[in-house]
Write a protein that holds these residues in place. Structure first.
Motif, PDB file in Angstrom:
ATOM      1  N   VAL A 239       9.209 -11.174   3.249  1.00 30.80           N
ATOM      2  CA  VAL A 239       8.334 -10.926   2.098  1.00 30.80           C
ATOM      3  C   VAL A 239       6.880 -11.266   2.444  1.00 30.80           C
ATOM      4  O   VAL A 239       6.329 -12.277   2.001  1.00 30.80           O
ATOM      5  N   SER A 240       6.251 -10.399   3.212  1.00 37.11           N
ATOM      6  CA  SER A 240       4.882 -10.647   3.654  1.00 37.11           C
ATOM      7  C   SER A 240       3.938  -9.636   3.018  1.00 37.11           C
ATOM      8  O   SER A 240       4.328  -8.502   2.730  1.00 37.11           O
ATOM      9  N   PRO A 241       2.688 -10.003   2.794  1.00 40.05           N
ATOM     10  CA  PRO A 241       1.735  -9.082   2.155  1.00 40.05           C
ATOM     11  C   PRO A 241       1.415  -7.870   3.015  1.00 40.05           C
ATOM     12  O   PRO A 241       1.211  -6.771   2.485  1.00 40.05           O
ATOM     13  N   GLU A 242       1.377  -8.049   4.349  1.00 45.54           N
ATOM     14  CA  GLU A 242       1.004  -6.914   5.191  1.00 45.54           C
ATOM     15  C   GLU A 242       2.071  -5.825   5.177  1.00 45.54           C
ATOM     16  O   GLU A 242       1.750  -4.628   5.168  1.00 45.54           O
ATOM     17  N   LEU A 243       3.342  -6.200   5.146  1.00 46.95           N
ATOM     18  CA  LEU A 243       4.401  -5.188   5.112  1.00 46.95           C
ATOM     19  C   LEU A 243       4.436  -4.491   3.752  1.00 46.95           C
ATOM     20  O   LEU A 243       4.676  -3.277   3.675  1.00 46.95           O
ATOM     21  N   ALA A 244       4.217  -5.232   2.679  1.00 49.86           N
ATOM     22  CA  ALA A 244       4.164  -4.608   1.352  1.00 49.86           C
ATOM     23  C   ALA A 244       3.006  -3.620   1.272  1.00 49.86           C
ATOM     24  O   ALA A 244       3.138  -2.519   0.709  1.00 49.86           O
ATOM     25  N   GLY A 245       1.855  -3.981   1.846  1.00 51.22           N
ATOM     26  CA  GLY A 245       0.705  -3.081   1.850  1.00 51.22           C
ATOM     27  C   GLY A 245       0.977  -1.816   2.632  1.00 51.22           C
ATOM     28  O   GLY A 245       0.603  -0.714   2.215  1.00 51.22           O
ATOM     29  N   VAL A 246       1.646  -1.949   3.784  1.00 56.82           N
ATOM     30  CA  VAL A 246       1.992  -0.769   4.574  1.00 56.82           C
ATOM     31  C   VAL A 246       2.921   0.144   3.780  1.00 56.82           C
ATOM     32  O   VAL A 246       2.747   1.368   3.746  1.00 56.82           O
ATOM     33  N   SER A 667      -7.158   7.385  -1.785  1.00 55.44           N
ATOM     34  CA  SER A 667      -8.401   6.599  -1.726  1.00 55.44           C
ATOM     35  C   SER A 667      -8.586   5.785  -3.002  1.00 55.44           C
ATOM     36  O   SER A 667      -9.684   5.319  -3.283  1.00 55.44           O
ATOM     37  N   GLY A 668      -7.502   5.610  -3.756  1.00 55.49           N
ATOM     38  CA  GLY A 668      -7.566   4.902  -5.029  1.00 55.49           C
ATOM     39  C   GLY A 668      -7.503   3.391  -4.880  1.00 55.49           C
ATOM     40  O   GLY A 668      -7.388   2.861  -3.778  1.00 55.49           O
ATOM     41  N   PRO A 669      -7.557   2.672  -5.996  1.00 52.47           N
ATOM     42  CA  PRO A 669      -7.591   1.208  -5.958  1.00 52.47           C
ATOM     43  C   PRO A 669      -6.339   0.591  -5.346  1.00 52.47           C
ATOM     44  O   PRO A 669      -6.421  -0.449  -4.682  1.00 52.47           O
ATOM     45  N   GLY A 670      -5.168   1.207  -5.541  1.00 57.93           N
ATOM     46  CA  GLY A 670      -3.949   0.651  -4.957  1.00 57.93           C
ATOM     47  C   GLY A 670      -3.990   0.649  -3.444  1.00 57.93           C
ATOM     48  O   GLY A 670      -3.576  -0.320  -2.793  1.00 57.93           O
ATOM     49  N   VAL A 671      -4.489   1.746  -2.851  1.00 57.55           N
ATOM     50  CA  VAL A 671      -4.590   1.828  -1.397  1.00 57.55           C
ATOM     51  C   VAL A 671      -5.630   0.846  -0.871  1.00 57.55           C
ATOM     52  O   VAL A 671      -5.427   0.190   0.158  1.00 57.55           O
TER      53      VAL A 671
END
Length: 736
Positions: A239-246, A667-671
């Motif tokens: 449960v890491s932030p970088e994998l969730a972001g990817v 290119s939205g806020p989520g990305v």
């Protein structure tokens, strides 16, 4: 003094456009060719280099961990807009900054592509018993990066200008839109910073302080009447932030395919191998212990690893074959359009490339560097092969990036094809020694970096074409970004590998190591041992580096931090290895062809599994990568993709059929928030590794204090949901 700054002397009359669609009509760039606002400056290149190095650090960490990277152009563009707006306000200046911001994102984007190209190939050397010194990584990255930029320059008039309508370059177009909107209506840099800050804080509390479980999981099994466990499957999530972001950025379709591969591996293949091997008293090659004594992780490393490798290799080649019409067309049009501008003032500003003598001289210099630099280990014949494949796949990669985008660009397939064909040529010529394996991987590294950089270069030049940039200025920025990123990435890879290397007790009676370094290294018992190398499997001892005694007998395995499989060292300390899946594929291909020592039965099972998926109409590459990755990695990316799916439903976005909606969402806020999560989590991961090397991590490790709370899988999942998934959803959905 402020009144003398050039930004106040520029007369700028841009078209009244705020979206790329408005700019595209008849192709009138946002900045007309007869306007010359400030563009290529030392400050812009310097900011691009700094931001490029920052995102290169996170990209290389991500590429080594899961063999995936995400484009850094948009977050760098957003940060650049904010930085130069702040500078303007501080100095009391005015004038357009869009071309300078474009130089920043162009310069900074080189790091991500070089990270991918290197991480996909060169760590394979570690798995074959070689060293991977800093200068080898830096030199291959530099030469490959320069070739990627230089070979793309003569193709720009054809791919970017003549085929402007046919080749959309999705990421480049989205970045142009961000720059235009930022010039006219401000930016969302706060979103990137928020994601970065949350990623840093969460990663520190989770992986540094250990307040909750890093990899919560559950083993599904039952106890048989005989008292032995019967495995049904295993589910876990890092449960890491970088994998969730990817996962959020690549979207639910690809993230779901990756997770499906993990389910296939951990709930089908591993239980099946355990079931059929439970009654066997002897090990089955390539395993070294009976299957009945293996847990899920051991079955994966001994058997499923090769099935996944075969699946990824076949899937990569299938993706390459699917693009064959594009490849043929690219080569034909590339040869026809291999001419560039003369770099003089007779051509419009927006059509000026670096002069052709500079391009050809640079390409020739790269060939010479490949031959004369000993750290690259490429001879003259190898340099010609590398140049041929580089030209071929630079052309292909640029065109595919224009048609399908960077995420669908089969760069790893091109690299597998390069390494495969090179190894077959070597085998036919009788070049099967250890030095030829290193040569084949070095050629693959140069070509992979060149193809990855060319794809990023083409996206950047498309952005410049839309906003009205000077191509020559962008190309100078790209050359600067490639150079600095290659030098930095070499150091990061060398550091991460050494920091995560484990020393594991091993003994292989009858196996004597002949190739021994002069240097010594301490074993877990405190004694000094010499470092020996096995470049191919000898007896039961696989290729690798070992600590040997005076007689050359193996006492310890030096398991590399990148691509290694032994998490726990002889000293009892555990580290999280960087799997680097695609570099393991390259090692498998080279070693299998040149030594003919592979469990081909397992490899072919994976290959035909991928072919079967293609016959059924299922894209096999992401599923195959999911089979190869630990399910803990793909599960977290799937959760990020699930959040993206919920956001799309909440915002009623149809990304499948609506191109404009898809580009806007990309290119939205989520990305942007996800880009911040990736950068923050990955950079904090590198910093925590550095602290662990120094022995300072114990100062804030509260694992013993929190006890069972920190080990609870439920607590880990809840913490991830509250602190990562929920903020990501609210940001993507546009809620405060």
């Amino acid at each position: 003094m402020a009144t003398k700054r050039p930004t106040q002397q520029v007369r700028f009359t841009p078209r009244p456009a705020t979206r790329v669609e408005d700019v595209d009509d008849g192709h009138q760039p946002f900045i007309p060719a007869d306007e010359s606002p400030v563009e290529l400056t030392i400050g812009a290149v310097a900011v691009g280099v700094v931001l490029g190095v920052l995102f290169a650090a996170s990209s290389v960490y991500l590429a080594l961990k899961v063999s995936l990277t995400v484009s850094a152009s948009i977050p760098i563009a957003v940060l650049s807009i904010t930085i130069f707006k702040w500078v303007q306000n501080a100095w009391g200046t005015s004038g357009t900054q869009i071309l300078r911001n474009n130089i920043v994102q162009t310069t900074g984007s080189a790091g991500e592509s070089i990270a991918a190209g290197i991480a996909y190939t060169l760590p394979a050397l570690l798995l074959l018993g070689y060293e991977l010194p800093y200068w080898t990584v830096a030199a291959v990255g530099l030469v490959g990066g320069l070739l990627g930029v230089l070979l793309m320059i003569p193709l720009r008039p054809s791919l970017i200008v003549k085929e402007h309508r046919q080749l959309k370059f999705p990421e480049g177009t989205a970045c142009a839109e961000v720059l235009i909107v930022g010039e006219t209506a401000g930016t969302m840099a706060r979103t990137v910073f928020s994601g970065f800050g949350l990623g840093v804080l969460y990663k520190f509390l989770n992986s540094g302080v250990h307040l909750w479980a890093e990899v919560p999981g559950k083993v599904f099994q039952r106890i048989l009447p005989s008292g032995k466990p019967e495995l049904f499957g295993q589910l876990s999530a890092e449960v890491s932030p970088e994998l969730a972001g990817v996962g959020y950025i690549i979207g639910p379709r690809i993230a779901g395919s990756l997770f499906a591969g993990g389910v296939l591996s951990y709930f089908v293949l591993i239980p099946a191998i355990k079931l059929f091997g439970a009654g066997l008293a002897q090990p089955i090659f390539p395993g070294t212990v009976p299957i009945a004594e293996m847990d899920a992780a051991a079955v994966r490393s001994s058997y499923v690893f090769y099935i996944g490798a075969g699946a990824v290799t076949a899937a990569g080649l299938v993706s390459l074959l699917r693009a064959l019409p594009t490849i043929v067309s690219s080569i034909r049009r590339g040869l026809a359009g291999f001419s560039g501008g003369d770099g003089t003032d007779e051509v419009p500003r927006t059509a000026r490339d670096l002069p052709m003598p500079v391009v050809l001289g640079g390409v020739l210099a790269c060939v010479v560097l490949m031959v004369v630099l000993p750290m690259i280990q490429i001879n003259f014949a190898g340099a010609l092969i590398a140049l041929l494949f580089a030209f071929l796949f630079v052309t292909v990669s640029s065109r595919v990036a224009g048609q399908l985008g960077a995420s669908a660009n089969p760069i790893s397939g091109m690299t597998v094809a390069t390494v495969l064909l090179t190894a077959l040529l070597f085998y036919a010529a009788g070049w099967s020694g250890p030095e030829h394996r290193a040569l084949a991987l070095s050629i693959g590294g140069v070509v992979c970096v060149a193809a990855a950089v060319a794809a990023a270069t083409s996206q950047d030049l498309k952005t410049g074409y839309l906003v009205g940039a000077t191509p020559r200025s962008q190309q100078v920025g790209l050359l600067a970004g490639v150079t600095t990123s290659a030098l930095v990435i070499g150091g990061i890879i060398a550091f991460l590998n050494e920091a995560k290397t484990t020393i594991v007790e091993r003994s292989y009676p009858g196996v004597r190591v002949a190739v021994i370094d002069g240097a010594t290294r301490k074993g877990a018992d405190g004694k000094d041992y010499r470092v020996g190398h096995l470049y191919e499997q000898t007896g039961n001892a696989p290729a690798g580096r070992y600590l040997v005694d005076q007689a050359g007998m193996i006492r310890y395995l030096v398991d590399p931090g990148i691509g290694g499989r032994e998490r726990k060292g002889a000293d009892g300390k555990e580290v999280d290895k960087l799997d680097s899946p695609k570099s393991q594929i390259m090692a498998l291909v080279v070693d299998g062809i040149l030594t003919q020592k592979l469990p081909w039965g397992l490899v072919l099972i994976g290959a035909f599994l991928a072919i079967a998926m293609e016959v059924m109409g299922v894209s096999s590459l992401p599923v195959a990568v999911g089979v190869y990755l630990p399910i803990s990695t793909s599960a977290t990316m799937f959760m990020g993709g699930l959040v993206r799916w919920l956001v799309n439903r909440r915002n009623k976005v149809d990304v499948e059929d609506d191109e404009e909606a898809r580009r806007s969402a990309d290119s939205g806020p989520g990305v942007l928030f996800s880009s911040g999560l990736i950068a923050g989590g990955a950079i904090m991961g590198v910093l925590l590794t550095a602290l662990a090397v120094k022995g300072w991590d114990g100062a804030f490790n509260l694992a013993k204090s929190v006890g069972g709370f920190g080990e609870s899988a439920l607590v880990g999942i809840v913490a991830f949901g509250l602190f990562i998934a929920l903020p990501l959803y609210r940001t993507g959905a546009g809620r405060k």
